[in-house]
Motif scaffolding. Structure first.
Motif, PDB file in Angstrom:
ATOM      1  N   PRO A   1       5.865   0.186  -0.410  1.00  0.00           N
ATOM      2  CA  PRO A   1       5.746  -0.808   0.664  1.00  0.00           C
ATOM      3  C   PRO A   1       5.170  -0.193   1.938  1.00  0.00           C
ATOM      4  CG  PRO A   1       8.026  -0.113   0.425  1.00  0.00           C
ATOM      5  CD  PRO A   1       7.272   0.536  -0.692  1.00  0.00           C
ATOM      6  N   THR A   2       4.259  -0.876   2.551  1.00  0.00           N
ATOM      7  CA  THR A   2       3.689  -0.430   3.821  1.00  0.00           C
ATOM      8  C   THR A   2       4.534  -0.976   4.972  1.00  0.00           C
ATOM      9  OG1 THR A   2       2.216  -2.339   3.937  1.00  0.00           O
ATOM     10  CG2 THR A   2       1.381  -0.355   2.847  1.00  0.00           C
ATOM     11  N   ALA A   3       4.300  -0.406   6.159  1.00  0.00           N
ATOM     12  CA  ALA A   3       5.017  -0.834   7.369  1.00  0.00           C
ATOM     13  C   ALA A   3       6.527  -0.796   7.169  1.00  0.00           C
ATOM     14  CB  ALA A   3       4.558  -2.219   7.808  1.00  0.00           C
TER      15      ALA A   3
ATOM     16  N   SER B   1       7.668  -0.669  11.417  1.00  0.00           N
ATOM     17  CA  SER B   1       7.334  -2.094  11.323  1.00  0.00           C
ATOM     18  C   SER B   1       6.183  -2.468  12.246  1.00  0.00           C
ATOM     19  CB  SER B   1       8.560  -2.947  11.658  1.00  0.00           C
ATOM     20  OG  SER B   1       9.001  -2.698  12.989  1.00  0.00           O
ATOM     21  N   ASP B   2       5.875  -1.608  13.223  1.00  0.00           N
ATOM     22  CA  ASP B   2       4.735  -1.851  14.108  1.00  0.00           C
ATOM     23  C   ASP B   2       3.431  -1.314  13.531  1.00  0.00           C
ATOM     24  OD1 ASP B   2       6.432  -3.015  15.951  1.00  0.00           O
ATOM     25  OD2 ASP B   2       6.757  -1.154  17.057  1.00  0.00           O
ATOM     26  N   GLY B   3       3.516  -0.516  12.473  1.00  0.00           N
ATOM     27  CA  GLY B   3       2.312   0.062  11.879  1.00  0.00           C
ATOM     28  C   GLY B   3       1.885  -0.670  10.626  1.00  0.00           C
ATOM     29  N   GLN B   4       0.913  -0.088   9.935  1.00  0.00           N
ATOM     30  CA  GLN B   4       0.368  -0.696   8.723  1.00  0.00           C
ATOM     31  C   GLN B   4       0.234   0.307   7.580  1.00  0.00           C
ATOM     32  OE1 GLN B   4      -3.394  -2.400   9.916  1.00  0.00           O
ATOM     33  NE2 GLN B   4      -2.453  -4.045  11.115  1.00  0.00           N
ATOM     34  N   GLY B   5       0.718   1.543   7.771  1.00  0.00           N
ATOM     35  CA  GLY B   5       0.519   2.571   6.760  1.00  0.00           C
ATOM     36  C   GLY B   5       1.779   2.854   5.963  1.00  0.00           C
TER      37      GLY B   5
END
Length: 271
Positions: free
Chosen positions: A53-55, A160-164
């Motif tokens: 899962p990302t973020a 949760s603020d990122g996308q990686g």
């Protein structure tokens, strides 16, 4: 006369239940998440949405450093670097071997190493890296000081603020500690397999009952001692790894024979 500003209506219960960070605890989550293929089909079948899962914060508990770090995340690392993003190694236990990375088609110019002197710097670095848009993957190894639940919560909120992909490696002693991580696993290397156990997976109530054995490729398996590489050892002692490759050395024997007359002369000279 000015009219007072209207207050926005509070969300309804149904609207709250549609949020991606709300889980009702009654079964598997139905809303799909963005994931990255783990590169291991057996593991994908155990993960929701078939990938990492990302973020989200992914926590890996290990008996010691090196139990599946690169083996688990090399396929995901390649995928992130192909998107022209950076991969950050935060407090790695050892300096990565550049030639080994190149052999696995990993561009070392997109790998960055960050060293944090203490736990405070470690948490600050993790939060800033998780929020950076240019970081596609963060591999972080927990410092010697244990992280509290509130400190882990800060890291989780930052992801949760990122996308990686954001992975935190911790000691197996942390298994008994509660964690806000979205995904928690135990990874332990064996001679032939990497055993992975799912401890927690957000959106799934059922836990994995037994470890999942991921087969190791040939270059990941431990190599036998040098004296066994050529087959059956010859004149080998357990204490020597490569003694059969060397000429037998017997210190109590003379390599060249000495005539009897010369032996007597030497005996008189040194007696």
């Amino acid at each position: 006369m000015k009219t007072p500003p209207t207050q926005p209506k509070p969300p309804t219960l149904e609207q709250l239940l549609q949020r991606s960070d709300i889980w009702r605890g009654q079964g598997q989550r139905s809303k799909a998440r963005n994931v990255v293929d783990s590169g291991h089909p057996e593991l994908n079948r155990q993960l929701l949405d078939q990938g990492w899962p990302t973020a989200s914060l992914i926590e890996i508990c290990q008996p010691a450093a090196g139990h599946g770090d690169w083996l688990l995340f090399t396929p995901a690392l390649k995928a992130c670097l192909q998107a022209q993003q950076y991969a950050i190694l935060l407090n790695p236990p050892a300096l990565p071997f550049a030639q080994g990375l190149k052999q696995n088609d990993i561009p070392v110019e997109q790998l960055l190493i960050v060293r944090a002197r203490n736990k405070t710097d470690f948490i600050s670095s993790f939060i800033e890296l998780a929020r950076a848009r240019s970081c596609g993957l963060v591999l972080a190894w927990q410092p010697q000081q244990a992280l509290s639940y509130s400190e882990l919560r800060k890291c989780q909120l930052a992801t949760s603020d990122g996308q990686g992909l954001y992975i935190l490696f911790r000691s197996s002693q942390a298994i008994q500690q509660s964690s806000p991580a979205a995904l928690r696993l135990i990874a332990a290397l064996d001679k032939q397999t990497l055993n992975v156990t799912l401890l927690k997976q957000r959106g799934q109530l059922r836990q994995q009952s037994k470890p999942l054995g991921l087969p190791l490729s040939k270059h990941w398996r431990p190599q036998p001692p040098h004296r066994l590489l050529g087959g059956k050892p010859r004149n080998s002692a357990p204490s020597a790894a490569n003694d059969w490759l060397l000429t037998s050395y017997q210190p109590r024997q003379n390599i060249l024979s000495i005539p009897a007359g010369k032996q007597a002369k030497l005996k008189r000279q040194y007696s």
